[in-house]
Design an enzyme around this catalytic site. Structure first.
Site, PDB file in Angstrom:
ATOM      1  N   HIS A  16      20.630   8.640  52.908  1.00  0.00           N
ATOM      2  CA  HIS A  16      21.276   7.850  53.865  1.00  0.00           C
ATOM      3  C   HIS A  16      20.369   7.224  54.804  1.00  0.00           C
ATOM      4  O   HIS A  16      20.743   7.135  55.897  1.00  0.00           O
ATOM      5  CB  HIS A  16      22.360   8.699  54.673  1.00  0.00           C
ATOM      6  N   SER A 108      23.984   8.705  39.844  1.00  0.00           N
ATOM      7  CA  SER A 108      23.810   7.087  39.819  1.00  0.00           C
ATOM      8  C   SER A 108      24.003   6.753  38.403  1.00  0.00           C
ATOM      9  O   SER A 108      23.541   5.754  37.983  1.00  0.00           O
ATOM     10  CB  SER A 108      22.594   6.647  40.315  1.00  0.00           C
ATOM     11  N   SER A 109      25.386   7.140  37.764  1.00  0.00           N
ATOM     12  CA  SER A 109      25.402   6.770  36.334  1.00  0.00           C
ATOM     13  C   SER A 109      25.972   5.275  36.594  1.00  0.00           C
ATOM     14  O   SER A 109      25.693   4.572  35.672  1.00  0.00           O
ATOM     15  CB  SER A 109      26.418   7.863  35.855  1.00  0.00           C
ATOM     16  N   ASP A 153      19.124   3.367  44.361  1.00  0.00           N
ATOM     17  CA  ASP A 153      19.583   3.893  43.067  1.00  0.00           C
ATOM     18  C   ASP A 153      19.212   2.683  42.013  1.00  0.00           C
ATOM     19  O   ASP A 153      18.820   2.928  40.703  1.00  0.00           O
ATOM     20  CB  ASP A 153      21.329   3.951  42.904  1.00  0.00           C
TER      21      ASP A 153
END
Ligand code: GLA
Length: 364
Positions: A16, A108-109, A153
């Site tokens: 974050h 993070s697919s 990501d």
């Protein structure tokens, strides 16, 4: 058939804070999304998804209307839209998509799908951008599906390096691979609570992002990169803003400490930083949940050196730090004590190449 593939990721530390343009330390994992494609002469996109995803076909135009919210095809449209904004509408592809990144696990697919499909569209048109150019379009591109995180990501899915974690800087993008010491090992373990991307969770995520931003401005800073001191938190009267500020500035320090520990192969210090990171996510930012807390505690109890939630939180996975020697016993212990004998929700994290790591960028 040309093929492009992009990995999921697990973040070691720096949670974050990417959306505040602060450095993070993730690694790409062995699980990937793969796009097999053939170019089509004309602005048309066809995709078949493995694993029960219905086929999707659409015209590639400069402004593409989305499918219904939650439709997997929106990631394909997000890729086409992002490419169109930067390079114009080109020839489309007929694609078949396979993958083995556990969905809704905080690995993070969906960013990997966006990255892989974008690269397939570009490759089909012989456009070969730099990672920096892709980083200018991909995080914004994901806004098309309603989410707008930071750039972590996409960056790690593109630039990951086998055997390494990446120290990633934003604005401008820069990535420095740091070798994982040979004796160090990591497990990814699911909390058994789904990391939803519902609008409620998105609001929680954004709330923290904006509270952190407001806190910064109230203290008279324009960027967290100016390194405001944690002591300034005392001046903040709003509890949410104070807690978010404290998380961000201490997490930024933890990234620096973790990098120093990694480079000096100091496992106890690295573990301490990970454990402190979990406590900050639990108590300050408040993005953990009872399942993730119990999982990280069980991992430490089983003999892990460190454990913390990874990714956005609100469910999903934890990253567990151990040594190669101790890994099998810890994995087995958690299968028995946390997973009731189910061996499928915990697996080693193997630091892997990103979609554009040296030697992996050209289609095979
Ligand atoms: C999500 C976002 C990332 C990052 C993490 C939290 O995964 O997509 O950009 O903000 O949460 O570190």
């Amino acid at each position: 058939m040309p093929t492009v593939s992009a990995p999921g990721r697990v973040n070691l530390i720096g949670e974050h804070i990417d959306y505040h343009s602060l450095p993070v330390l993730p690694m790409a994992i062995g699980q990937r999304v793969t796009v097999h494609f053939t170019p089509i002469a004309g602005p048309r996109i066809e995709a078949i998804g493995a694993g029960g995803f219905p086929p999707r076909t659409f015209a590639w135009s400069p402004s593409i209307a989305p499918y219904e919210s939650g439709d997997w095809g929106n990631y394909l449209k997000a890729a086409a839209q992002a490419v169109a904004l930067r390079w114009g509408v080109r020839n489309g592809i007929a694609a078949e998509i396979t993958g083995n990144i556990p969905p809704a696990a905080g690995l993070s697919s969906s960013s990997a799908l966006l990255v892989a499909f974008t690269l397939a569209l570009l490759e089909a048109n012989s456009i070969r951008p730099t990672i920096g150019e892709l980083m200018e379009i991909l995080p914004d591109g994901e806004q098309y599906v309603g989410t707008r995180g930071g750039g972590m990501d996409h960056a790690i899915s593109l630039a990951g390096r086998a055997g390494h974690a990446l120290e990633i800087h934003f604005s401008p993008f820069h990535a420095r691979p740091i070798p994982i010491p040979p004796a160090w090992a990591f497990l990814i373990a699911h909390s058994l609570r789904t990391a939803e991307k519902s609008s409620a969770v998105r609001e929680e995520y954004n709330q923290r992002r904006f509270a952190g931003q407001r806190a910064l401005h109230q203290l008279g800073f324009t960027s967290y990169r100016q390194n405001p001191s944690p002591e300034l938190a005392a001046q903040l009267t709003d509890p949410l803003e104070r807690r978010c500020f404290l998380h961000v500035v201490t997490e930024a320090a933890r990234v620096r400490q973790a990098i120093a520990a990694l480079e000096s192969q100091d496992a106890p210090s690295f573990a301490r930083v990970l454990n402190e990171g979990h406590r900050s996510l639990r108590d300050q930012l408040q993005v953990s949940c009872p399942e993730l807390d119990r999982l990280t505690e069980s991992a430490l109890h089983a003999g892990a050196l460190g454990a913390r939630l990874t990714g956005a939180g609100f469910g999903g996975c934890a990253i567990i730090f151990t040594t190669h020697d101790a890994l099998p016993a810890i994995q087995q212990n958690l299968i028995e004590t946390f997973y009731n004998g189910d061996p499928t929700r915990i697996f080693p994290a193997v630091p892997s190449n990103g979609a554009m790591a040296a030697g992996t960028s050209s289609p095979s």
